[in-house]
Design an enzyme around this catalytic site. Sequence first.
Site, PDB file in Angstrom:
ATOM      1  CE  LYS A 182      -2.062  -1.157   3.762  1.00 45.73           C
ATOM      2  NZ  LYS A 182      -1.539  -2.525   4.215  1.00 45.73           N
ATOM      3  NE  ARG A 209      -5.209  -1.713   9.775  1.00 48.53           N
ATOM      4  CZ  ARG A 209      -3.877  -1.145   9.456  1.00 48.53           C
ATOM      5  NH1 ARG A 209      -3.770   0.069   8.595  1.00 48.53           N
ATOM      6  NH2 ARG A 209      -2.819  -1.336   9.962  1.00 48.53           N
ATOM      7  NE  ARG A 237       7.507  -2.237   6.395  1.00 43.09           N
ATOM      8  CZ  ARG A 237       5.979  -2.293   6.443  1.00 43.09           C
ATOM      9  NH1 ARG A 237       5.421  -1.727   5.578  1.00 43.09           N
ATOM     10  NH2 ARG A 237       5.670  -3.025   7.462  1.00 43.09           N
ATOM     11  NE  ARG A 243       5.829  -0.359  10.104  1.00 45.50           N
ATOM     12  CZ  ARG A 243       4.592  -0.531   9.522  1.00 45.50           C
ATOM     13  NH1 ARG A 243       4.634   0.169   8.254  1.00 45.50           N
ATOM     14  NH2 ARG A 243       3.558  -1.368  10.003  1.00 45.50           N
ATOM     15  NE  ARG A 263       1.881  -5.155  11.162  1.00 43.99           N
ATOM     16  CZ  ARG A 263       2.973  -4.896  10.355  1.00 43.99           C
ATOM     17  NH1 ARG A 263       4.102  -5.425  10.764  1.00 43.99           N
ATOM     18  NH2 ARG A 263       2.769  -4.202   9.409  1.00 43.99           N
TER      19      ARG A 263
HETATM   20  P1  AP5 Z   1       4.643  -1.659   1.875  1.00 43.20           P
HETATM   21  O1  AP5 Z   1       4.434  -0.868   0.821  1.00 43.20           O
HETATM   22  O2  AP5 Z   1       5.558  -1.028   2.911  1.00 43.20           O
HETATM   23  O3  AP5 Z   1       3.494  -2.593   2.541  1.00 43.20           O
HETATM   24  P2  AP5 Z   1       2.127  -1.674   3.254  1.00 43.20           P
HETATM   25  O4  AP5 Z   1       0.872  -2.508   2.578  1.00 43.20           O
HETATM   26  O5  AP5 Z   1       2.071  -0.383   3.528  1.00 43.20           O
HETATM   27  O6  AP5 Z   1       2.274  -2.656   4.802  1.00 43.20           O
HETATM   28  P3  AP5 Z   1       2.081  -2.034   6.146  1.00 43.20           P
HETATM   29  O7  AP5 Z   1       2.882  -3.020   6.954  1.00 43.20           O
HETATM   30  O8  AP5 Z   1       2.631  -0.721   6.101  1.00 43.20           O
HETATM   31  O9  AP5 Z   1       0.689  -2.135   6.161  1.00 43.20           O
HETATM   32  P4  AP5 Z   1      -0.048  -2.048   7.728  1.00 43.20           P
HETATM   33  O10 AP5 Z   1      -1.422  -1.806   7.168  1.00 43.20           O
HETATM   34  O11 AP5 Z   1       0.225  -3.170   8.584  1.00 43.20           O
HETATM   35  O12 AP5 Z   1       0.623  -0.839   8.457  1.00 43.20           O
HETATM   36  P5  AP5 Z   1       0.172   0.409   8.819  1.00 43.20           P
HETATM   37  O13 AP5 Z   1       1.313   1.408   8.883  1.00 43.20           O
HETATM   38  O14 AP5 Z   1      -1.010   1.086   8.238  1.00 43.20           O
HETATM   39  O15 AP5 Z   1       5.455  -2.867   1.386  1.00 43.20           O
HETATM   40  C1  AP5 Z   1       6.059  -3.923   2.437  1.00 43.20           C
HETATM   41  C2  AP5 Z   1       7.589  -4.233   1.781  1.00 43.20           C
HETATM   42  O16 AP5 Z   1       7.339  -5.064   0.517  1.00 43.20           O
HETATM   43  C3  AP5 Z   1       8.514  -3.289   1.548  1.00 43.20           C
HETATM   44  O17 AP5 Z   1       9.748  -3.370   1.952  1.00 43.20           O
HETATM   45  C4  AP5 Z   1       8.376  -3.076  -0.010  1.00 43.20           C
HETATM   46  O18 AP5 Z   1       9.691  -2.564  -0.544  1.00 43.20           O
HETATM   47  C5  AP5 Z   1       8.097  -4.505  -0.397  1.00 43.20           C
HETATM   48  N1  AP5 Z   1       7.164  -4.552  -1.533  1.00 43.20           N
HETATM   49  C6  AP5 Z   1       6.036  -3.785  -2.004  1.00 43.20           C
HETATM   50  N2  AP5 Z   1       5.354  -3.943  -3.124  1.00 43.20           N
HETATM   51  C7  AP5 Z   1       6.203  -5.195  -3.268  1.00 43.20           C
HETATM   52  C8  AP5 Z   1       6.147  -5.889  -4.776  1.00 43.20           C
HETATM   53  N3  AP5 Z   1       5.148  -5.573  -5.544  1.00 43.20           N
HETATM   54  N4  AP5 Z   1       7.115  -6.924  -4.894  1.00 43.20           N
HETATM   55  C9  AP5 Z   1       8.121  -6.877  -3.945  1.00 43.20           C
HETATM   56  N5  AP5 Z   1       8.314  -6.195  -2.674  1.00 43.20           N
HETATM   57  C10 AP5 Z   1       7.413  -5.228  -2.671  1.00 43.20           C
HETATM   58  O19 AP5 Z   1      -0.224   0.240  10.421  1.00 43.20           O
HETATM   59  C11 AP5 Z   1       0.602  -0.089  11.487  1.00 43.20           C
HETATM   60  C12 AP5 Z   1      -0.301  -0.009  12.735  1.00 43.20           C
HETATM   61  O20 AP5 Z   1      -0.832   1.217  13.006  1.00 43.20           O
HETATM   62  C13 AP5 Z   1      -1.416  -1.124  12.954  1.00 43.20           C
HETATM   63  O21 AP5 Z   1      -0.919  -2.490  13.330  1.00 43.20           O
HETATM   64  C14 AP5 Z   1      -2.118  -0.392  13.896  1.00 43.20           C
HETATM   65  O22 AP5 Z   1      -1.762  -0.691  15.146  1.00 43.20           O
HETATM   66  C15 AP5 Z   1      -1.973   0.986  13.652  1.00 43.20           C
HETATM   67  N6  AP5 Z   1      -2.945   1.306  12.815  1.00 43.20           N
HETATM   68  C16 AP5 Z   1      -2.865   2.042  11.620  1.00 43.20           C
HETATM   69  N7  AP5 Z   1      -3.881   2.624  11.001  1.00 43.20           N
HETATM   70  C17 AP5 Z   1      -4.731   2.255  11.803  1.00 43.20           C
HETATM   71  C18 AP5 Z   1      -6.237   2.185  11.756  1.00 43.20           C
HETATM   72  N8  AP5 Z   1      -7.175   2.854  10.653  1.00 43.20           N
HETATM   73  N9  AP5 Z   1      -7.113   1.554  12.783  1.00 43.20           N
HETATM   74  C19 AP5 Z   1      -6.413   1.117  13.876  1.00 43.20           C
HETATM   75  N10 AP5 Z   1      -5.142   1.042  14.053  1.00 43.20           N
HETATM   76  C20 AP5 Z   1      -4.453   1.720  12.972  1.00 43.20           C
HETATM   77 MG    MG Z   2       2.382   1.031   5.040  1.00 40.45          MG
END
Ligand code: AP5
Ligand code: MG
Length: 215
Positions: free
Chosen positions: A13, A88, A127, A160, A171
């Site tokens: 994402k 979410r 990552r 992270r 997660r």
């Molecule tokens: P990346 O692009 O970083 O993936 P992502 O989908 O953004 O994954 P996240 O881990 O950031 O998602 P998340 O939803 O768990 O975290 P968030 O920060 O929202 O890519 C991942 C890796 O793969 C990278 O190394 C990249 O280079 C590689 N990659 C990407 N595409 C690729 C491809 N096509 N091929 C190969 N490699 C690839 O949330 C974190 C925490 O915050 C949550 O756990 C929760 O505690 C809290 N939180 C955030 N939002 C909310 C909400 N709305 N409600 C409640 N809690 C929340």
């Molecule tokens: Mg992300």
Amino acid sequence: MLIILLGPPGAGKGTQAESIVKDYSLVYISTGDILRAAVKEDKELGRKAKHYMDQGSLVPDELVVEIVKDRLKDPDCQNGALFDGFPRTVEQAKFLDEALPEIGSMVDGVLLIEVDEDELIERLTGRRVCSKCNAVYHLKFNPPEVRNVCDQCGGDLYQRDDDSIETVKERLEVYKKQTGPLISFYKDKNVLYPVDGNEDISSVYKKIKAVLDKL
Ligand code: AP5
Ligand code: MG
């Protein structure tokens, strides 16, 4: 245009968002980035959220909804936005449905990036993220030109806290249970666009672009 990026942790994402915001001039709203910044700056929000984030659980809806409410008041959101990691839960999605008409907006499309679980685990554990601009890298799939240095701003890269294998597994479970119901929520509204996210970064982006260009 108002777009939501939906998909499990590691789906890509944040990675795809970097290209989408440039090509479509959208304001980027990542609740994960906002929460991590609040933790880093030791703000009250960060102190309340850290415990949940470290465990791989969701931060309570009330806290997250407040963040988004505040952000939507900013004038730059009038021209559309790209949400990453929000909503979410069904509760958060219902809040958004109520809040958007107030700024004269509606959800145009929800891109659901789907990736196999083994691949997600490999992506998350390798990552690295820029401590200054939040650009996303991967040790194997998307390495920076200079080890541990961001190509875009020269900032240091870090891993992270929630990218340890145990927290990643938690997660993924939380995503299935609490975020999974959003798939049918948005399907019923005819705004869901599934995209196969298993291919390389630029191939996935081509598919995303094909969807966005038709909206
Ligand atoms: P990346 O692009 O970083 O993936 P992502 O989908 O953004 O994954 P996240 O881990 O950031 O998602 P998340 O939803 O768990 O975290 P968030 O920060 O929202 O890519 C991942 C890796 O793969 C990278 O190394 C990249 O280079 C590689 N990659 C990407 N595409 C690729 C491809 N096509 N091929 C190969 N490699 C690839 O949330 C974190 C925490 O915050 C949550 O756990 C929760 O505690 C809290 N939180 C955030 N939002 C909310 C909400 N709305 N409600 C409640 N809690 C929340
Ligand atoms: Mg992300």
